[in-house]
Scaffold this motif. Sequence first.
Motif, mmCIF file in Angstrom:
data_model
loop_
_atom_site.group_PDB
_atom_site.id
_atom_site.type_symbol
_atom_site.label_atom_id
_atom_site.label_comp_id
_atom_site.label_asym_id
_atom_site.label_seq_id
_atom_site.Cartn_x
_atom_site.Cartn_y
_atom_site.Cartn_z
ATOM 1 N N ALA A 1 0.768 -1.102 -0.091
ATOM 2 C CA ALA A 1 -0.045 0.038 0.054
ATOM 3 C C ALA A 1 0.713 1.490 -0.141
ATOM 4 O O ALA A 1 0.438 2.257 -0.656
ATOM 5 N N GLN A 2 1.891 1.326 0.874
ATOM 6 C CA GLN A 2 2.731 2.447 0.822
ATOM 7 C C GLN A 2 3.478 2.893 -0.779
ATOM 8 O O GLN A 2 3.499 3.787 -1.210
ATOM 9 N N GLN A 3 3.981 1.729 -1.057
ATOM 10 C CA GLN A 3 4.665 1.927 -2.575
ATOM 11 C C GLN A 3 3.519 2.181 -3.534
ATOM 12 O O GLN A 3 3.709 3.056 -4.224
ATOM 13 N N HIS A 4 2.465 1.713 -3.406
ATOM 14 C CA HIS A 4 1.106 2.236 -4.411
ATOM 15 C C HIS A 4 0.794 3.423 -4.201
ATOM 16 O O HIS A 4 0.752 4.282 -5.266
ATOM 17 N N ILE A 5 0.921 4.168 -3.200
ATOM 18 C CA ILE A 5 0.536 5.728 -2.751
ATOM 19 C C ILE A 5 1.724 6.318 -3.296
ATOM 20 O O ILE A 5 1.664 7.279 -4.008
ATOM 21 N N GLN A 6 2.999 5.845 -3.100
ATOM 22 C CA GLN A 6 4.113 6.774 -3.617
ATOM 23 C C GLN A 6 4.234 6.504 -5.160
ATOM 24 O O GLN A 6 4.629 7.516 -5.687
ATOM 25 N N LYS A 7 3.894 5.502 -5.569
ATOM 26 C CA LYS A 7 3.758 5.489 -7.157
ATOM 27 C C LYS A 7 2.965 6.519 -7.615
ATOM 28 O O LYS A 7 2.994 7.030 -8.736
ATOM 29 N N PHE A 8 1.714 6.652 -7.133
ATOM 30 C CA PHE A 8 0.560 7.539 -7.303
ATOM 31 C C PHE A 8 1.193 8.887 -7.424
ATOM 32 O O PHE A 8 1.019 9.999 -8.351
ATOM 33 N N LEU A 9 1.879 9.339 -6.162
ATOM 34 C CA LEU A 9 2.543 10.450 -6.133
ATOM 35 C C LEU A 9 3.379 10.905 -7.052
ATOM 36 O O LEU A 9 3.499 12.087 -7.564
ATOM 37 N N ILE A 10 4.335 10.148 -7.289
ATOM 38 C CA ILE A 10 5.393 10.143 -8.267
ATOM 39 C C ILE A 10 4.974 10.579 -9.719
ATOM 40 O O ILE A 10 5.288 11.256 -10.298
ATOM 41 N N ASN A 11 3.817 9.784 -10.165
ATOM 42 C CA ASN A 11 3.258 10.231 -11.348
ATOM 43 C C ASN A 11 2.578 11.542 -11.498
ATOM 44 O O ASN A 11 2.612 12.040 -12.556
ATOM 45 N N LYS A 12 1.930 11.631 -10.297
ATOM 46 C CA LYS A 12 1.322 13.227 -10.370
ATOM 47 C C LYS A 12 2.321 13.995 -10.333
ATOM 48 O O LYS A 12 2.224 15.285 -10.910
ATOM 49 N N ALA A 13 3.510 13.875 -9.593
ATOM 50 C CA ALA A 13 4.428 15.051 -9.570
ATOM 51 C C ALA A 13 5.139 15.057 -11.014
ATOM 52 O O ALA A 13 5.349 16.205 -11.290
ATOM 53 N N LYS A 14 5.324 14.137 -11.637
ATOM 54 C CA LYS A 14 5.818 13.996 -13.096
ATOM 55 C C LYS A 14 5.223 15.077 -14.022
ATOM 56 O O LYS A 14 5.669 15.709 -14.694
ATOM 57 N N THR A 15 3.763 14.707 -13.912
ATOM 58 C CA THR A 15 2.588 15.521 -14.672
ATOM 59 C C THR A 15 2.961 17.008 -14.494
ATOM 60 O O THR A 15 2.868 17.935 -15.301
ATOM 61 N N GLN A 16 2.978 17.236 -13.046
ATOM 62 C CA GLN A 16 3.253 18.749 -12.763
ATOM 63 C C GLN A 16 4.488 19.174 -13.135
ATOM 64 O O GLN A 16 4.582 20.620 -13.542
ATOM 65 N N LEU A 17 5.590 18.667 -12.964
ATOM 66 C CA LEU A 17 6.674 19.127 -13.137
ATOM 67 C C LEU A 17 6.896 19.499 -14.908
ATOM 68 O O LEU A 17 7.554 20.260 -15.114
ATOM 69 N N LEU A 18 6.289 18.612 -15.654
ATOM 70 C CA LEU A 18 6.420 18.642 -16.897
ATOM 71 C C LEU A 18 5.124 19.456 -17.673
ATOM 72 O O LEU A 18 5.431 20.321 -18.564
ATOM 73 N N GLY A 19 4.210 19.684 -16.870
ATOM 74 C CA GLY A 19 2.876 20.227 -17.475
ATOM 75 C C GLY A 19 2.841 21.538 -16.890
ATOM 76 O O GLY A 19 1.806 22.279 -17.285
ATOM 77 N N THR A 20 3.447 22.146 -15.933
ATOM 78 C CA THR A 20 3.292 23.508 -15.375
ATOM 79 C C THR A 20 4.837 24.087 -15.042
ATOM 80 O O THR A 20 5.873 23.210 -15.016
ATOM 81 N N GLY A 21 4.824 25.401 -14.978
ATOM 82 C CA GLY A 21 6.005 25.899 -14.592
ATOM 83 C C GLY A 21 5.911 26.300 -13.218
ATOM 84 O O GLY A 21 6.846 27.143 -12.668
ATOM 85 N N ASP A 22 5.368 25.710 -12.191
ATOM 86 C CA ASP A 22 5.036 25.887 -10.896
ATOM 87 C C ASP A 22 6.532 25.450 -10.153
ATOM 88 O O ASP A 22 7.102 24.625 -10.412
ATOM 89 N N PRO A 23 6.811 26.340 -9.221
ATOM 90 C CA PRO A 23 8.276 26.089 -8.478
ATOM 91 C C PRO A 23 8.239 24.579 -7.829
ATOM 92 O O PRO A 23 7.060 24.342 -7.410
ATOM 93 N N ILE A 24 9.143 24.117 -7.449
ATOM 94 C CA ILE A 24 9.222 22.545 -6.857
ATOM 95 C C ILE A 24 8.554 22.469 -5.678
ATOM 96 O O ILE A 24 7.862 21.678 -5.504
ATOM 97 N N SER A 25 8.928 23.564 -4.815
ATOM 98 C CA SER A 25 8.563 23.733 -3.604
ATOM 99 C C SER A 25 6.983 23.804 -3.490
ATOM 100 O O SER A 25 6.413 23.125 -2.580
ATOM 101 N N GLN A 26 6.456 24.479 -4.406
ATOM 102 C CA GLN A 26 4.889 24.450 -4.520
ATOM 103 C C GLN A 26 4.361 23.137 -4.920
ATOM 104 O O GLN A 26 3.202 23.045 -4.275
ATOM 105 N N ILE A 27 5.029 22.354 -5.866
ATOM 106 C CA ILE A 27 4.450 21.379 -6.104
ATOM 107 C C ILE A 27 4.434 20.149 -5.066
ATOM 108 O O ILE A 27 3.539 19.372 -4.723
ATOM 109 N N ALA A 28 5.615 20.430 -4.304
ATOM 110 C CA ALA A 28 5.688 19.548 -2.907
ATOM 111 C C ALA A 28 4.731 19.896 -2.174
ATOM 112 O O ALA A 28 3.881 18.733 -1.550
ATOM 113 N N TYR A 29 4.192 21.184 -1.904
ATOM 114 C CA TYR A 29 3.350 21.634 -1.048
ATOM 115 C C TYR A 29 1.863 20.918 -1.247
ATOM 116 O O TYR A 29 1.029 20.563 -0.623
#
Length: 302
Positions: free
Chosen positions: A245-273
């Motif tokens: 379950a922990q790995q599943h949640i983390q995989k979801f988080l990483i995929n969402k983070a990748k989308t935000q990193l490539l699809g927006t210009g938001d600062p990395i700190s903002q994406i983290a928050y």
Amino acid sequence: MAELIRVESIAQAHEMFQIGKPKHPLVTVIYHNTPHMNRDYGDFRYAIDLYQIALKDLHKGQFGYGRSSYDFEEGVMVFTGPGQVLTAGKVDYKPESKGWVLFFHPDLIRKSHLGTHIHEYNFFSYEVNEALHLSDEEKNSLTALVKQIDKELNQNLDKHSQKLIISNIELLLDYCTRYYDRQFLTRTNLNKDIVIQLDRLLRSYYQSDQPLEKGVPTVAFCGEQLHLSPKYLSDLLKKETGNNAQQHIQKFLINKAKTQLLGTGDPISQIAYSLGFEYPQHFSKLFKNKTGMSPAEYRSLN
């Protein structure tokens, strides 16, 4: 709220069931057809500081463990670890019941191999509605092991007794692990539905303000929302997807983070928050651990 009675020893467990003194101070087997087992246990809750493995073979009756209760009308096995709270009203066992309950104190196994690895048997933390359903052949196999333990208890104890009792308990738990694996496999359609429900839950979570208010979703939170214990959810996912379950949640988080990193210009700190991390460096550490790159490096490659 019902009065809480704490059961700290095998002797107190025998008193709870109103049966004679135990043969061993740290372990006992009680059969459903034992006199006094069929009765009304009253409006009490029992906090039992013992390990309990039980094959329930009720004609009718309801037991409660932890937060859940369950009507037992067929042979199922339940497992509870020390500190669990049991509730039982009026219980009616079949006259020909082949059910039993094995209690053992943590001190029995403390210096053994089983004592070192008991935490690996996650089903001691499952909710009662996640019980193990057994075939007749499986019931007979497990009951044979319990009868072997009982046989040791009913003959003169010697220097070999405790080792043999513990070995049979460990073998019993290993067979139960096999049978749970079989149960996960045979319920694969239901398990796939739970995977879908979990992904839907995570998407809904991140479409709300909950990440900013509550942080990264935990396994406990997801289990509660899906009405599953955290360890049962984790074991189910491991069998179905290869990730706990922990790995599943983390995989979801990483995929969402990748989308935000490539699809927006938001600062990395903002994406983290926005993902629920209190500190951006914790997000960066997880991202690099899972992808081999920092968030900035990943963004720069595309």
